[in-house]
Design an enzyme around this catalytic site. Structure first.
Site, short mmCIF file in Angstrom:
data_model
loop_
_atom_site.label_atom_id
_atom_site.label_comp_id
_atom_site.label_asym_id
_atom_site.label_seq_id
_atom_site.Cartn_x
_atom_site.Cartn_y
_atom_site.Cartn_z
CB THR A 1 35.40 40.10 39.26
OG1 THR A 1 34.95 39.38 38.23
CG2 THR A 1 34.69 41.24 39.51
CE1 TYR B 1 31.12 38.94 41.93
CE2 TYR B 1 31.73 38.78 39.70
CZ TYR B 1 31.94 38.53 40.98
OH TYR B 1 33.14 38.19 41.29
#
Ligand code: UDP
Length: 330
Positions: free
Chosen positions: A116, A140
């Site tokens: 990501t 995250y």
């Protein structure tokens, strides 16, 4: 090829399974159905199990002789990762490590990882290359970066080769509306806006209008899920033809502001909804746009859907189908 797709019942994973299935690959989907859905799996065999279950993983790898593993299974809600980091480190890092270990133990040498742009944190430059310092600002992003680090180290000490794809803002859906984002608590801008357009939410909040951007709202690089899947297919070809481990950004290389997205959603849907300007959401970089020259040059990636209207239209058709099917008043 015989391919294992973890998280293949989820939003992006199910689009991967669709494309692999259309190309005739033999697919096993491994998903615990915590956020995924059985009926999103259009091809292959679905194994419902958790990546924390090392025994189940080991049995599967003994039963099937995989040529490659594509790892999509992960938690993806940034705010939740701040509130419950253990959940994110366990699932996104520790469980990924279980999977990588199974690959090494069973001699699976090709691995594709869903990473990501959150690994970059708040980058100083608007256009982010793969060499931009990685300074994630939430669990995250940190959990994904830890997997990248593990892959780097493990690939040096084993036969495993990997491609890590750093996704920017993935949106849109299958043009035939067979699959799409089904997650009811979705927090992403396009999904939330479409649900406001459907009347399923009272309003959309615009998080911050005082950023140093042309209209004061944040800019993101929105990429259609099918173009992202094409990037995975190219990565698979690359590893299959002996390519070494690589990391690539996946985005179009230009962005849209929150206001531009909201206006486009209103235009495409033909529906008005309340868009309320609220304060900033913590941890949002003002602008996050991919420098995607590496994947274009090295893998020959040529996106076909670099068009915000197409992205929103496919997502809109999907959302209408999803909520009609669930008996809402739309
Ligand atoms: N955003 C917003 N309202 C929402 C959801 C998102 O204003 O209800 C903004 C968010 O602050 C960010 C952009 O839209 O600037 C994209 O956010 P999203 O959560 O879709 O993806 P992210 O870039 O955080 O991965």
């Amino acid at each position: 090829m015989k391919i294992l797709v973890t998280g293949g019942a989820g939003y992006i994973g199910s689009h991967m399974v669709k494309t692999l299935g259309e190309k005739g690959h033999d697919i096993v989907v491994y998903d615990n159905i915590s956020t995924g859905h059985k009926d999103s799996v259009l091809y292959g065999r679905l194994v419902i199990a958790d990546l924390a279950d090392i025994g189940a993983l080991d049995r599967l790898f003994r039963e099937e002789s995989f040529d490659a593993v594509l790892h999509f299974a992960a938690h993806i809600v940034v705010d939740e990762s701040v509130e419950n980091p253990i959940k994110y480190y366990k699932n996104n890092f520790s469980n990924a490590l279980n999977l990588i270990e199974a690959c090494v133990r069973h001699n699976v040498d090709k691995f594709i990882f869903s990473s990501t742009a959150a690994v970059y944190g708040i980058p100083e430059k608007d256009s982010v290359s793969e060499d931009t310092p990685m300074l994630p600002i939430n669990p995250y992003g940190a959990s994904k970066l830890m997997v990248e680090q593990a892959l780097k180290d493990i690939s040096r000490s084993s036969a495993l080769r990997y491609v890590s794809l750093r996704y920017f803002n993935v949106a849109g859906a299958d043009p035939l509306s067979r699959i799409g984002q089904k997650y009811m608590d979705a927090t992403h801008l396009i999904t939330v806006s479409l649900r406001a357009a459907l009347g399923l939410r009272d309003q959309l909040n615009i998080f911050g209008t005082d950023y140093d951007t042309p209209d004061g709202t944040c800019i993101r690089d929105y990429i259609h899920v099918d173009d992202l899947i094409d990037a995975h297919m190219l990565a698979l070809d690359y590893l299959s033809s002996g390519g070494g481990s690589r990391v690539f950004n996946c985005g179009y290389g230009h962005g849209y502001s929150v206001r531009e997205v909201v206006d486009k959603v209103k235009e495409v849907t033909g529906r008005d909804f309340k868009a309320i300007e609220t304060g900033r959401r913590e941890g949002d970089p003002p602008s996050l746009v991919a420098d995607s020259s590496r994947i274009k040059k090295e893998l020959g990636w040529r996106p076909s859907h670099d068009d915000l209207e197409y992205i929103i239209r496919t997502a809109w058709e999907w959302e209408k189908k999803l909520f009609n099917a669930q008996g809402s008043q739309t």
